[in-house]
Design an enzyme around this catalytic site. Structure first.
Site, PDB file in Angstrom:
ATOM      1  N   ASP A   1       0.834  -1.205   0.000  1.00  9.72           N
ATOM      2  CA  ASP A   1       0.000   0.000   0.000  1.00  9.72           C
ATOM      3  C   ASP A   1       0.870   1.257   0.000  1.00  9.72           C
ATOM      4  O   ASP A   1       1.979   1.249   0.536  1.00  9.72           O
ATOM      5  CB  ASP A   1      -0.893  -0.044   1.255  1.00  9.72           C
ATOM      6  CG  ASP A   1      -2.092   0.868   1.120  1.00  9.72           C
ATOM      7  OD1 ASP A   1      -2.298   1.464   0.040  1.00  9.72           O
ATOM      8  OD2 ASP A   1      -2.842   0.992   2.107  1.00  9.72           O
TER       9      ASP A   1
ATOM     10  N   TRP B   1       2.938   7.928  -2.481  1.00  6.76           N
ATOM     11  CA  TRP B   1       4.365   8.068  -2.830  1.00  6.76           C
ATOM     12  C   TRP B   1       4.498   8.940  -4.089  1.00  6.76           C
ATOM     13  O   TRP B   1       5.355   9.829  -4.153  1.00  6.76           O
ATOM     14  CB  TRP B   1       4.948   6.675  -3.059  1.00  6.76           C
ATOM     15  CG  TRP B   1       6.422   6.622  -3.311  1.00  6.76           C
ATOM     16  CD1 TRP B   1       7.413   6.496  -2.381  1.00  6.76           C
ATOM     17  CD2 TRP B   1       7.080   6.669  -4.588  1.00  6.76           C
ATOM     18  NE1 TRP B   1       8.648   6.464  -2.994  1.00  6.76           N
ATOM     19  CE2 TRP B   1       8.465   6.563  -4.352  1.00  6.76           C
ATOM     20  CE3 TRP B   1       6.638   6.785  -5.902  1.00  6.76           C
ATOM     21  CZ2 TRP B   1       9.405   6.572  -5.376  1.00  6.76           C
ATOM     22  CZ3 TRP B   1       7.572   6.807  -6.928  1.00  6.76           C
ATOM     23  CH2 TRP B   1       8.945   6.694  -6.657  1.00  6.76           C
TER      24      TRP B   1
ATOM     25  N   ASN C   1     -10.436  -2.848  -6.544  1.00 11.70           N
ATOM     26  CA  ASN C   1      -9.618  -1.959  -7.389  1.00 11.70           C
ATOM     27  C   ASN C   1     -10.207  -1.787  -8.792  1.00 11.70           C
ATOM     28  O   ASN C   1      -9.852  -0.845  -9.500  1.00 11.70           O
ATOM     29  CB  ASN C   1      -8.175  -2.457  -7.492  1.00 11.70           C
ATOM     30  CG  ASN C   1      -7.372  -2.283  -6.221  1.00 11.70           C
ATOM     31  OD1 ASN C   1      -6.391  -2.985  -5.994  1.00 11.70           O
ATOM     32  ND2 ASN C   1      -7.765  -1.342  -5.359  1.00 11.70           N
TER      33      ASN C   1
ATOM     34  N   ARG D   1     -11.478   1.694  -9.586  1.00 14.42           N
ATOM     35  CA  ARG D   1     -10.593   2.870  -9.736  1.00 14.42           C
ATOM     36  C   ARG D   1     -10.743   3.441 -11.148  1.00 14.42           C
ATOM     37  O   ARG D   1     -11.276   2.773 -12.041  1.00 14.42           O
ATOM     38  CB  ARG D   1      -9.145   2.460  -9.454  1.00 14.42           C
ATOM     39  CG  ARG D   1      -8.946   2.132  -7.985  1.00 14.42           C
ATOM     40  CD  ARG D   1      -7.494   2.052  -7.599  1.00 14.42           C
ATOM     41  NE  ARG D   1      -7.379   1.847  -6.162  1.00 14.42           N
ATOM     42  CZ  ARG D   1      -6.266   1.980  -5.466  1.00 14.42           C
ATOM     43  NH1 ARG D   1      -5.138   2.323  -6.071  1.00 14.42           N
ATOM     44  NH2 ARG D   1      -6.256   1.792  -4.167  1.00 14.42           N
TER      45      ARG D   1
ATOM     46  N   SER E   1      -8.545  -5.261   4.484  1.00 15.16           N
ATOM     47  CA  SER E   1      -9.034  -4.876   3.155  1.00 15.16           C
ATOM     48  C   SER E   1      -9.443  -6.071   2.284  1.00 15.16           C
ATOM     49  O   SER E   1      -9.055  -6.141   1.115  1.00 15.16           O
ATOM     50  CB  SER E   1      -7.982  -4.033   2.420  1.00 15.16           C
ATOM     51  OG  SER E   1      -7.765  -2.827   3.094  1.00 15.16           O
TER      52      SER E   1
END
Ligand code: FPP
Length: 239
Positions: A18, A23, A66, A69, A194
């Site tokens: 994660d 980042w 995901n 997304r 998760s």
């Protein structure tokens, strides 16, 4: 000097990778930049695990959630898996690494599925280290698909269903044959599962670090391994 060599090495280390997005944001870049850096970290950490005698490394690379997304991010993650497979396949063969990909493969495109099948087949005879990539995976999906298959296969045998043990049922999970993770590392400071290995992590030791996944390296891995070696695993029993 304090001896920091871990006494107990886990057989199976699993990682929720994660923090790629954060980042990248810290560097003023788009999220995909973080995922690309994250894919490089996978290779570094896989090498470090191999050097430390860890047999199984598994990574949560793409969850069922995901899929929600933005399309360009999903496309990047699909492409990253395809690129990683094509660029690293020879290395996996040379290193004696077996690749296993687990998840809801029906949602992946034909091309990606055939690349996965090819790489899995080419590395199927290896057993020095095993790399498991959880892709389009979720723990609830896994338990549901196992329940459906178990029920369908035993539709004419109600006694088998009535008498089923935990072990009988676990053979229907997508992870059948893979030992349950000993250590689960989650990077980036989040402390939750998760929808990852819900069944399989029943007695897994958890390790959380604030380090963002692209910054995770050997030093961080060693900290997690050292802490694992000091844990007292009782599996609900008393000593
Ligand atoms: C979570 O960070 C990370 C992901 C959803 C993807 C992880 C994928 C890789 C590291 C690369 C692909 C791996 C392989 C094996 C080819 P996040 O995006 O949720 O980060 P954030 O919480 O900071 O936004």
């Amino acid at each position: 000097m304090e001896n920091t060599t871990p006494k107990k090495v886990p057989t199976h280390v699993s990682i929720i990778m994660d923090g790629n997005g954060r980042w990248a944001a810290k560097r003023g870049r788009e999220r995909s930049f973080g995922h690309i850096a994250g894919a490089e970290t996978v290779e570094r950490v896989a090498e470090a695990c191999r050097d430390r005698g860890i047999k199984y490394l598994s990574v949560y690379a793409f969850s069922e959630e995901n899929w929600n997304r933005p399309k360009d991010e999903v496309d990047t993650l699909m492409k990253l898996l395809a690129d990683t497979i094509s660029n690293k396949l020879q290395k996996m063969i040379d290193n004696g690494t077996k690749l296993i990909v687990i998840g809801n493969r029906e949602k992946l495109g034909d091309l990606l599925n055939s690349m996965i099948d090819f790489a899995v087949e080419k590395t199927s005879g290896n057993d020095r280290t095993i790399m498991v990539v959880f892709f389009s995976y979720s723990g609830r999906w896994d338990i549901l698909q196992a329940a459906k298959r178990f029920a369908l296969e035993n539709a004419d045998n109600p006694d088998a269903i009535k008498n089923a043990t935990l072990d009988d049922f676990s053979h229907y999970l997508a992870t059948d044959g893979i030992p349950e993770p000993d250590l689960l590392i989650r990077t980036s400071g989040e402390q939750r599962i998760s929808n990852y290995l819900l069944w399989q992590a029943a007695y897994t030791e958890f390790y959380f670090t604030p380090v963002l996944w692209p910054d995770f390296g050997e030093e961080e891995l060693d900290k997690a391994l050292l802490e694992y070696s000091l844990r007292d695993r009782r599996y609900g029993k008393v000593k």
